[in-house]
Scaffold this motif. Structure first.
Motif, mmCIF file in Angstrom:
data_model
loop_
_atom_site.group_PDB
_atom_site.id
_atom_site.type_symbol
_atom_site.label_atom_id
_atom_site.label_comp_id
_atom_site.label_asym_id
_atom_site.label_seq_id
_atom_site.Cartn_x
_atom_site.Cartn_y
_atom_site.Cartn_z
ATOM 1 N N LEU A 1 -5.867 -0.673 -9.020
ATOM 2 C CA LEU A 1 -5.720 0.027 -7.404
ATOM 3 C C LEU A 1 -3.880 0.238 -8.055
ATOM 4 N N VAL A 2 -3.699 -0.400 -8.618
ATOM 5 C CA VAL A 2 -2.291 -0.271 -9.263
ATOM 6 C C VAL A 2 -2.440 0.727 -9.983
ATOM 7 N N ARG A 3 -2.723 0.893 -11.010
ATOM 8 C CA ARG A 3 -3.243 2.289 -11.846
ATOM 9 C C ARG A 3 -3.305 3.346 -11.379
ATOM 10 N N ARG A 4 -4.417 3.820 -9.552
ATOM 11 C CA ARG A 4 -4.340 4.771 -9.569
ATOM 12 C C ARG A 4 -3.997 5.298 -8.329
ATOM 13 N N GLY A 5 -2.307 3.779 -7.928
ATOM 14 C CA GLY A 5 -1.101 4.670 -7.612
ATOM 15 C C GLY A 5 -1.204 4.076 -5.808
ATOM 16 N N THR B 1 -1.303 11.632 -6.632
ATOM 17 C CA THR B 1 -1.364 11.103 -8.078
ATOM 18 C C THR B 1 -2.572 11.406 -8.336
ATOM 19 N N GLY B 2 -3.166 12.034 -7.068
ATOM 20 C CA GLY B 2 -4.850 12.760 -7.283
ATOM 21 C C GLY B 2 -5.832 12.317 -6.836
ATOM 22 N N ALA B 3 -5.997 10.936 -7.340
ATOM 23 C CA ALA B 3 -6.812 9.566 -7.242
ATOM 24 C C ALA B 3 -8.188 9.601 -6.196
ATOM 25 N N ILE B 4 -9.009 9.784 -6.665
ATOM 26 C CA ILE B 4 -9.765 10.057 -5.329
ATOM 27 C C ILE B 4 -10.925 8.387 -5.833
ATOM 28 N N ASP B 5 -11.354 8.040 -4.843
ATOM 29 C CA ASP B 5 -12.257 6.592 -4.874
ATOM 30 C C ASP B 5 -13.098 6.677 -4.383
ATOM 31 N N ALA C 1 1.081 -0.911 0.307
ATOM 32 C CA ALA C 1 0.154 0.041 0.020
ATOM 33 C C ALA C 1 1.429 1.311 0.318
ATOM 34 N N SER C 2 0.745 2.101 -0.542
ATOM 35 C CA SER C 2 1.497 3.474 -0.739
ATOM 36 C C SER C 2 1.529 3.814 0.222
ATOM 37 N N SER C 3 2.992 4.950 0.734
ATOM 38 C CA SER C 3 3.062 5.738 1.806
ATOM 39 C C SER C 3 1.652 6.406 2.231
ATOM 40 N N PHE C 4 1.047 7.205 0.554
ATOM 41 C CA PHE C 4 0.469 8.262 0.791
ATOM 42 C C PHE C 4 -1.053 8.481 0.060
ATOM 43 N N LEU C 5 -1.875 6.747 1.120
ATOM 44 C CA LEU C 5 -3.320 6.595 0.901
ATOM 45 C C LEU C 5 -3.446 7.094 1.750
ATOM 46 N N ILE C 6 -4.797 7.727 1.801
ATOM 47 C CA ILE C 6 -5.787 7.930 3.163
ATOM 48 C C ILE C 6 -6.986 7.510 2.870
#
Length: 133
Positions: free
Chosen positions: A64-68, A29-33, A6-11
């Motif tokens: 999940l991989v594509r969105r970072g 990445t700015g991804a929001i899902d 899991a990315s360290s920048f995941l919230i």
């Protein structure tokens, strides 16, 4: 799947008025899902022994991989990547936002007694009265 973490920048934020809906936000990445609780639990336990019974579909994994949200970078590599992105944005901003001031004349008609430029124009009677050619 073994070499992802899991990315360290995941919230993850639980959505109000729902039983198992979460918003995933990725910091760089700015991804929001919006995902269900199962995906959040998978991300939180990834790499631990307790994650062996949690599975997600290959399609979800790809997203999940594509969105970072999942990365194959180590934490140190990911921090270096973010620092590099920040440096690129800083350099872009430095290049794009130049400020120029055109000083056409020092000839000021205010003649303020506290003016620090008055001596260079001899009170408005020196070279500052000249017209630029």
């Amino acid at each position: 799947m073994e070499n992802y973490r899991a990315s360290s920048f995941l919230i993850s934020v639980k959505l109000e008025n729902t039983d198992d809906q979460y918003m995933l936000i990725h910091g760089y990445t700015g991804a929001i899902d919006v995902v269900d609780r199962h995906v959040v639990e998978y991300l939180k336990t990834l790499g631990r022994k307790s994650s062996s019974n949690l599975q997600i579909s290959p399609d979800t994994m790809d997203v999940l991989v594509r969105r970072g949200y999942l990365t194959d970078k180590t934490q140190e590599e990911e921090f270096k990547h973010v620092a590099h992105l920040a440096e690129i944005m800083h350099q872009r901003d430095k290049m794009m936002y130049k400020k120029f001031t055109f000083l056409v004349t020092y000839n000021c008609n205010f003649r303020c007694p506290y003016c620090y430029e008055s001596p260079i124009s001899a009170g408005g009677n020196c070279w500052s009265k000249q017209v630029f050619l």
